[in-house]
Design an enzyme around this catalytic site. Structure first.
Site, PDB file in Angstrom:
ATOM      1  N   HIS A  67      92.361  17.544  -0.924  1.00 58.47           N
ATOM      2  CA  HIS A  67      93.322  18.545  -1.394  1.00 58.47           C
ATOM      3  C   HIS A  67      94.732  18.139  -1.013  1.00 58.47           C
ATOM      4  O   HIS A  67      94.953  17.301  -0.145  1.00 58.47           O
ATOM      5  CB  HIS A  67      92.978  19.945  -0.868  1.00 58.47           C
ATOM      6  CG  HIS A  67      93.328  20.171   0.572  1.00 58.47           C
ATOM      7  ND1 HIS A  67      93.917  21.320   1.014  1.00 58.47           N
ATOM      8  CD2 HIS A  67      93.171  19.408   1.671  1.00 58.47           C
ATOM      9  CE1 HIS A  67      94.105  21.254   2.315  1.00 58.47           C
ATOM     10  NE2 HIS A  67      93.653  20.100   2.743  1.00 58.47           N
ATOM     11  N   CYS A 121      98.663  19.537   5.342  1.00 60.25           N
ATOM     12  CA  CYS A 121      97.418  19.571   6.112  1.00 60.25           C
ATOM     13  C   CYS A 121      97.260  18.268   6.886  1.00 60.25           C
ATOM     14  O   CYS A 121      97.702  17.205   6.424  1.00 60.25           O
ATOM     15  CB  CYS A 121      96.237  19.752   5.158  1.00 60.25           C
ATOM     16  SG  CYS A 121      94.627  19.810   5.968  1.00 60.25           S
ATOM     17  N   GLN A 139      87.869  28.793   3.070  1.00 64.76           N
ATOM     18  CA  GLN A 139      88.294  30.088   2.567  1.00 64.76           C
ATOM     19  C   GLN A 139      87.730  30.280   1.153  1.00 64.76           C
ATOM     20  O   GLN A 139      87.635  29.327   0.385  1.00 64.76           O
ATOM     21  CB  GLN A 139      89.821  30.169   2.558  1.00 64.76           C
ATOM     22  CG  GLN A 139      90.412  30.142   3.960  1.00 64.76           C
ATOM     23  CD  GLN A 139      91.915  30.067   3.939  1.00 64.76           C
ATOM     24  OE1 GLN A 139      92.580  30.847   3.261  1.00 64.76           O
ATOM     25  NE2 GLN A 139      92.467  29.134   4.697  1.00 64.76           N
ATOM     26  N   SER A 162      96.125  29.794   3.651  1.00 68.10           N
ATOM     27  CA  SER A 162      96.781  28.602   4.206  1.00 68.10           C
ATOM     28  C   SER A 162      97.994  28.170   3.396  1.00 68.10           C
ATOM     29  O   SER A 162      98.881  27.495   3.916  1.00 68.10           O
ATOM     30  CB  SER A 162      95.794  27.438   4.273  1.00 68.10           C
ATOM     31  OG  SER A 162      94.732  27.756   5.134  1.00 68.10           O
ATOM     32  N   HIS A 165      97.164  25.017  -3.077  1.00 72.47           N
ATOM     33  CA  HIS A 165      96.488  23.731  -3.079  1.00 72.47           C
ATOM     34  C   HIS A 165      96.260  23.216  -4.493  1.00 72.47           C
ATOM     35  O   HIS A 165      96.068  23.996  -5.413  1.00 72.47           O
ATOM     36  CB  HIS A 165      95.063  23.843  -2.491  1.00 72.47           C
ATOM     37  CG  HIS A 165      94.914  24.609  -1.250  1.00 72.47           C
ATOM     38  ND1 HIS A 165      94.645  24.010  -0.053  1.00 72.47           N
ATOM     39  CD2 HIS A 165      94.959  25.942  -0.992  1.00 72.47           C
ATOM     40  CE1 HIS A 165      94.517  24.925   0.890  1.00 72.47           C
ATOM     41  NE2 HIS A 165      94.713  26.117   0.346  1.00 72.47           N
TER      42      HIS A 165
END
Length: 171
Positions: A67, A121, A139, A162, A165
């Site tokens: 991702h 990330c 998630q 978060s 993405h």
């Protein structure tokens, strides 16, 4: 004069890449300044080029994905390896991802390069690779989007706590 380039094995992807020992540059495709014959003579070429490596079998019920995450001020942890305090809006994060998606244009190598350079990330170190995971480990929006993709397919923008993405299903 010998070339500063070497052929190495990516521990995260299990495929070869090219590494310049002087500039520390890494690239998936061969350096454009080298001929095919010169590439075949690089350290590591005989062992790693033109060898097909079997992909590991998927653990039952699991998927593998990479991702590219762009965090925003509303993310659950609005900081990353690149920025201590992320202040961009969610709309700005989406606009950034849309720009990356246009550059990627379905190409997994471009996806990995952009994830390495820009993802918020820690998986950026592995080209965005998250490894294998099963249901309940990510998630829910991320999990649902990943399971809905075919291997090799890239998602649209996926919104989680978060951040936002792009997801590339790799297994």
């Amino acid at each position: 004069m010998s070339s500063p380039w070497q052929v190495r094995l990516s521990s995260s992807r299990g495929v070869h890449y090219f590494y310049n020992t002087q500039t520390k540059e890494s690239r998936w495709d061969s350096p454009p300044e080298l001929t095919d014959e010169e590439v075949k003579e690089l350290p590591g070429a005989k062992e790693l080029l033109n060898k097909t490596r079997p992909q590991p079998a998927a653990p039952p019920g699991q998927v593998r994905a990479s991702h590219l995450l762009v965090k925003h001020a509303g993310s659950r942890r609005p900081s990353s390896w690149k920025e201590e305090h992320i202040t961009r809006s969610k709309d700005e994060a989406i606009a950034i991802l849309n720009q990356y998606n246009a550059q990627i244009d379905g190409d997994p190598e471009v996806f990995a390069r952009l994830a390495s350079e820009h993802s918020d990330c820690s998986s950026h170190r592995a080209g965005g690779d998250l490894g294998w995971f099963g249901k309940g480990q990510m998630q829910r929006p991320f999990e649902e989007a990943t399971y809905a993709l075919e291997v090799g397919e890239i998602s649209g923008i996926v919104d989680t706590d978060s951040g936002v993405h792009l997801i590339l299903r790799t297994g």
